[in-house]
Scaffold this active site. Sequence first.
Site, PDB file in Angstrom:
ATOM      1  N   GLY A 154       4.959   2.214   1.613  1.00 50.70           N
ATOM      2  CA  GLY A 154       6.040   3.074   1.052  1.00 50.70           C
ATOM      3  C   GLY A 154       6.245   4.151   1.850  1.00 50.70           C
ATOM      4  O   GLY A 154       7.524   4.534   2.088  1.00 50.70           O
ATOM      5  N   GLU A 155       5.371   4.887   2.402  1.00 51.91           N
ATOM      6  CA  GLU A 155       5.784   6.058   3.423  1.00 51.91           C
ATOM      7  C   GLU A 155       6.286   5.590   4.741  1.00 51.91           C
ATOM      8  O   GLU A 155       7.440   6.035   5.049  1.00 51.91           O
ATOM      9  CB  GLU A 155       4.240   6.571   4.002  1.00 51.91           C
ATOM     10  CG  GLU A 155       4.008   7.582   2.901  1.00 51.91           C
ATOM     11  CD  GLU A 155       2.325   8.037   3.141  1.00 51.91           C
ATOM     12  OE1 GLU A 155       1.838   7.375   4.022  1.00 51.91           O
ATOM     13  OE2 GLU A 155       1.900   8.540   2.000  1.00 51.91           O
ATOM     14  N   SER A 203       0.960  -1.368   0.025  1.00 51.32           N
ATOM     15  CA  SER A 203       0.072   0.070  -0.041  1.00 51.32           C
ATOM     16  C   SER A 203       1.008   1.253  -0.156  1.00 51.32           C
ATOM     17  O   SER A 203       1.976   1.072   0.326  1.00 51.32           O
ATOM     18  CB  SER A 203      -0.840   0.042   1.329  1.00 51.32           C
ATOM     19  OG  SER A 203      -0.237   0.337   2.332  1.00 51.32           O
ATOM     20  N   LYS A 204       0.230   2.552  -0.422  1.00 48.85           N
ATOM     21  CA  LYS A 204       0.851   3.464  -0.467  1.00 48.85           C
ATOM     22  C   LYS A 204       1.687   3.877   1.073  1.00 48.85           C
ATOM     23  O   LYS A 204       2.647   4.385   1.139  1.00 48.85           O
ATOM     24  CB  LYS A 204      -0.135   4.526  -0.461  1.00 48.85           C
ATOM     25  CG  LYS A 204       0.379   6.020  -1.016  1.00 48.85           C
ATOM     26  CD  LYS A 204      -0.963   7.066  -1.005  1.00 48.85           C
ATOM     27  CE  LYS A 204      -0.794   7.920   0.104  1.00 48.85           C
ATOM     28  NZ  LYS A 204      -1.850   8.811   0.229  1.00 48.85           N
ATOM     29  N   ARG A 205       0.763   3.386   2.260  1.00 45.12           N
ATOM     30  CA  ARG A 205       1.288   3.552   3.391  1.00 45.12           C
ATOM     31  C   ARG A 205       2.622   2.610   3.735  1.00 45.12           C
ATOM     32  O   ARG A 205       3.513   3.253   4.579  1.00 45.12           O
ATOM     33  CB  ARG A 205       0.256   2.986   4.602  1.00 45.12           C
ATOM     34  CG  ARG A 205      -0.053   4.396   5.569  1.00 45.12           C
ATOM     35  CD  ARG A 205      -1.101   4.146   6.379  1.00 45.12           C
ATOM     36  NE  ARG A 205      -2.483   4.379   5.604  1.00 45.12           N
ATOM     37  CZ  ARG A 205      -3.595   3.561   5.620  1.00 45.12           C
ATOM     38  NH1 ARG A 205      -3.367   2.339   6.346  1.00 45.12           N
ATOM     39  NH2 ARG A 205      -4.583   3.920   4.968  1.00 45.12           N
TER      40      ARG A 205
END
Length: 511
Positions: free
Chosen positions: A264-265, A260-262
């Site tokens: 990556g963060e 998920s994008k999270r």
Amino acid sequence: MDSKVRVRFAPSPTGGLHLGGVRTVLFNYLFAKHHGGEFILRIEDTDQSRFVPGAEQYIIDTLNWCGLIPDESTVHGGAYGPYRQSERKATYTQYAQILIEKGFAYYAFDTPEDLEEKRKQVPNFQYSRAHRMEMKNSISLSENEVTELLKKGTPHVIRIKVPDEEEVVFTDMIRGEVRFEVSTVDDKVLLKADGMPTYHLAVVVDDYLMKITHAFRGEEWLPSAPVHILLWKYLFGLDKMPKWAHLPLILKPEGSGKLSKRDGERLGFPVFAMDWSDPNTKETTIGFKEKGFLPEAFINFLALLGWNDGTDKEIFSLDELIASFDIERVHKGGAKFDYEKAKWFNQEWIKRTDNKVLATLLQPFLEAAKIEVHEAPYLVKVIGLVKDRCHLLADFIAQSHFFFAAPTTIDTAAILPKWEEKKQRFFDALVKLYAKQIAEGVKTLPAASLEASFKELAIAHEIKPGDLLLPLRIMLVGGKFGPGVFDIIESIELSDTNARIEHSLRLISGK
Ligand code: GLU
């Protein structure tokens, strides 16, 4: 293949394009091109509540960056347009009517409040055969009531009437035979109260009208397949249905769960193809492009996430991918995302890319770092010296800034412990040698001759050249990094070299 292969990528423009989305595009594209077919981009924007300005353009820009250019799209036109579903409203209404007439769909007049109430009463409520008679629809109401409600313009939706007992079966090109018992499926809305179709109706109608032969999409769409199969059967006949493949997920680096994008963060890597600025939150999410990936590397590592050609070949150009791609070789299981491996692909592609091309691609990075390049050929030469050390285009800055300006800090702490009087004498002599050459009008010399004179001078001072190289490097670049020392001197020239050595000598002696 009997008929011309036609595939589509059918995104809902709701935000940045995730790695998985681009891999879906890529597999569709590779399959189409492998078979000499066509690749269509269709914008599935019928859910007005999810409309995000800029998201459609972002998708087009991403496909352009990747070099995966559609044959037909909102931009490229084509014989089966419009390619934006919100512009095809009337078409879907017609097909919804056909379903009503044939008894495969029905009007439902329940208000949002009615549905809310029902959800409160019935845990895990599904609008399906178990409850449809308790609701307000054209199956539970009399014909007169229905006519009356329609005449009054009562807001309503159209729902599919899922049959009582039926098994639907299809052959997925990756998973093989897939079976579903439709009794678990609810009566999905096909046409909403605003007259817009839902995804289920629109996707089936458009795949038919656009003569799509193969549809590859993310595995998250597998649960929708039974409704789509029913609609194909009711409207067009199953023999017309495209062949499907549901692509496995791209997994978190730890191996379980969708990336998920999270993630990556959390782990410090991009998940979107390009930078995405959310117009509502104004939040920007970094993309692979802006992080310094080459599109060739991006599509290369994406292709290898869950596919290989049966050998251990890893580096593929787009043309090579087209030539070797086989959808049936895509693995069933999810593919773990490995950022270090992605960077390795990028490094390999940086090595393979022409230095002049890299010079152009580096412009935004140079600007952001406020590096001024006075001569284009000089930049190209520097790229040649450092490119092998760069995993990302952005790495180029750290690897080469000292070619454009003297380093702002010098790691003298790494020089001092082994510093001695005779090294001081050596560097004084080196400065003198270069000063003499400068006075004779020499600006620079080839690396090999610089190395030869350096060695000669070291021997004359009874010091091993190896013991002098590290301090020299630190004086020139600021730390223990960078390409060959004499390549650096050749590039920055003698007067700049002397200025840097003298500056460091002053720091070392504390003067
Ligand atoms: N509109 C769907 C999406 O947003 C398309 C799914 C499909 O390809 O059928 O991904």
